[in-house]
Enzyme design. Sequence first.
Site, PDB file in Angstrom:
ATOM      1  N   ASP A 276      87.933  23.570  70.243  1.00 25.89           N
ATOM      2  CA  ASP A 276      89.064  23.009  69.487  1.00 25.89           C
ATOM      3  C   ASP A 276      88.457  21.912  68.257  1.00 25.89           C
ATOM      4  OD1 ASP A 276      92.321  21.973  70.075  1.00 25.89           O
ATOM      5  OD2 ASP A 276      91.060  20.826  68.955  1.00 25.89           O
TER       6      ASP A 276
ATOM      7  N   ASP B 139      93.401  25.677  64.959  1.00 27.62           N
ATOM      8  CA  ASP B 139      92.277  24.992  65.184  1.00 27.62           C
ATOM      9  C   ASP B 139      91.713  25.139  66.544  1.00 27.62           C
ATOM     10  OD1 ASP B 139      93.523  23.170  66.659  1.00 27.62           O
ATOM     11  OD2 ASP B 139      92.141  21.518  66.262  1.00 27.62           O
ATOM     12  N   GLU B 140      92.299  26.118  67.337  1.00 25.97           N
ATOM     13  CA  GLU B 140      91.560  26.654  68.594  1.00 25.97           C
ATOM     14  C   GLU B 140      91.581  27.744  69.079  1.00 25.97           C
ATOM     15  OE1 GLU B 140      94.047  24.920  72.022  1.00 25.97           O
ATOM     16  OE2 GLU B 140      95.415  24.219  70.398  1.00 25.97           O
TER      17      GLU B 140
HETATM   18  P1  TTP Z   1      95.162  19.513  67.427  1.00 30.95           P
HETATM   19  O1  TTP Z   1      93.999  19.908  67.855  1.00 30.95           O
HETATM   20  O2  TTP Z   1      96.022  18.951  68.492  1.00 30.95           O
HETATM   21  O3  TTP Z   1      94.801  18.052  66.820  1.00 30.95           O
HETATM   22  P2  TTP Z   1      93.598  17.562  65.994  1.00 30.95           P
HETATM   23  O4  TTP Z   1      92.698  18.708  65.718  1.00 30.95           O
HETATM   24  O5  TTP Z   1      94.040  17.094  64.778  1.00 30.95           O
HETATM   25  O6  TTP Z   1      92.723  16.401  66.766  1.00 30.95           O
HETATM   26  P3  TTP Z   1      91.842  16.657  68.079  1.00 30.95           P
HETATM   27  O7  TTP Z   1      90.335  16.094  67.521  1.00 30.95           O
HETATM   28  O8  TTP Z   1      92.212  15.838  69.087  1.00 30.95           O
HETATM   29  O9  TTP Z   1      91.872  18.029  68.500  1.00 30.95           O
HETATM   30  O10 TTP Z   1      96.031  20.135  66.312  1.00 30.95           O
HETATM   31  C1  TTP Z   1      95.232  20.658  65.268  1.00 30.95           C
HETATM   32  C2  TTP Z   1      96.189  20.552  64.097  1.00 30.95           C
HETATM   33  O11 TTP Z   1      97.403  20.920  64.017  1.00 30.95           O
HETATM   34  C3  TTP Z   1      96.420  19.038  63.766  1.00 30.95           C
HETATM   35  O12 TTP Z   1      95.010  18.679  62.589  1.00 30.95           O
HETATM   36  C4  TTP Z   1      97.493  19.092  62.823  1.00 30.95           C
HETATM   37  C5  TTP Z   1      98.422  19.901  63.244  1.00 30.95           C
HETATM   38  N1  TTP Z   1      99.168  19.291  64.215  1.00 30.95           N
HETATM   39  C6  TTP Z   1     100.696  19.100  63.689  1.00 30.95           C
HETATM   40  O13 TTP Z   1     100.847  19.386  62.305  1.00 30.95           O
HETATM   41  N2  TTP Z   1     101.320  18.160  64.540  1.00 30.95           N
HETATM   42  C7  TTP Z   1     101.266  17.853  65.835  1.00 30.95           C
HETATM   43  O14 TTP Z   1     101.807  17.296  66.540  1.00 30.95           O
HETATM   44  C8  TTP Z   1      99.818  18.365  66.334  1.00 30.95           C
HETATM   45  C9  TTP Z   1      99.363  17.804  67.568  1.00 30.95           C
HETATM   46  C10 TTP Z   1      98.997  18.808  65.566  1.00 30.95           C
HETATM   47 MG    MG Z   2      92.205  19.863  67.160  1.00 31.35          MG
END
Ligand code: TTP
Ligand code: MG
Length: 391
Positions: free
Chosen positions: A42, A136-137
């Site tokens: 992720d 992103d994952e």
């Molecule tokens: P995530 O992987 O949940 O968050 P992240 O990558 O920003 O942070 P982390 O280091 O905790 O993994 O989500 C990936 C992307 O998806 C994030 O950059 C933006 C988008 N997103 C939204 O648009 N709305 C949301 O509520 C969430 C959780 C994520």
């Molecule tokens: Mg993330």
Amino acid sequence: MPSLCRDCARPAEDDRSVCPHCGSGRMLSHPELFDLSIAHIDCDAFYASVEKRDNPGLRDLPVIVGHPGGRGVVTTACYVARKFGPRSAMPMFKALALCPDAVVIPPDMAKYKKVSAAIRALFAKATPLIEPVSLDEAYLDLSDGVRLIDRTPAVLLVRLARAIERDVGVNVSVGLSYNKSLAKLASDRDKPRGFAVIGRAEARHVLSELPVTAIHGIGKATARRMAEAGITRVEQLQSLPEAALVARFGKFGRALSHLVQGDDPRQIVADRPCKSVSTETTFSRDLSALPPLAKALEVLAFALEKRLKRAGLAGETVVLKLKTADFQSLSRQSRLSYPTQRADVLREHAMHLLEREADGRAFRLIGIGVDHLAPAESADPPDLFGARRFG
Ligand code: TTP
Ligand code: MG
């Protein structure tokens, strides 16, 4: 205890805090480090990391990605901003009240999609069995017979994380375990730039300490119902017999009884076929005679069948790859009339191609692959084969 450097990816003899090879202090040690092969990767603060990559002046500043203005929400906040409280899905006005100095950038989805594709292309070098969950994952199956590089999954993952940092310019966190739920839990335990491992011996205990929302499938509504019954921690679910969980939560109770003990039967499913699947071997001595080349091909055809079956894929074009002793690469193809997964069919077609090339030249490498991938369901129509398998 098996150890690995998270910077140079070299294993260390024993449990050290500093890498004996490169001096890095980012060592990873775990009793099951080299026995686990299911990963969840992720990206860290994904959208914000991409924006920081493209504007290095923002590197140390609090960055929030989201639509500015009264009714906008935060899509993500970088780790600098998170120290002040902003989080995904928070109303922008609230996030800015907590972190007034934040730089707010509107999301650029087209750009994030491109970055996501670049990351997936790097995943695809490690394994064909990739299950993307969002931009992103993704889950990666790096089991024996699936992964494309002959290294332990832990070493592959360290290299992959470094390659993503170096070539794409964003950081990721890696979770390594023996099933999807635990790999996902692990990837979240050491963010950012993390690498966490959950082994078989500790899974039950790790889970016991978590709130019920850590379990796959327990969303807000179920958690509320559980809280009404006084259940807030996984430990409490672990102590209930399966029948009690089924009585309370219906069909989900059965799955739950397994998940809370660290059992997750879900397989990693490749959702988008990659363009080709192949396997190859480099000989310890160059070979020119047909029989040993054919033998090598046969072994590879079986490995390819296994790989295709695990990935749920079949291929309609068989590709033979050869590299001569003087490093010339050759690729020859044969199109079938249907997609196949079968080692005997793969071998037979590749053999025809090989017979034409094995003219006395010495080869240092042979490989077999398939192109024009199709789902396994359409492979090897039974009316063409009956129950018969070629010898
Ligand atoms: P995530 O992987 O949940 O968050 P992240 O990558 O920003 O942070 P982390 O280091 O905790 O993994 O989500 C990936 C992307 O998806 C994030 O950059 C933006 C988008 N997103 C939204 O648009 N709305 C949301 O509520 C969430 C959780 C994520
Ligand atoms: Mg993330």
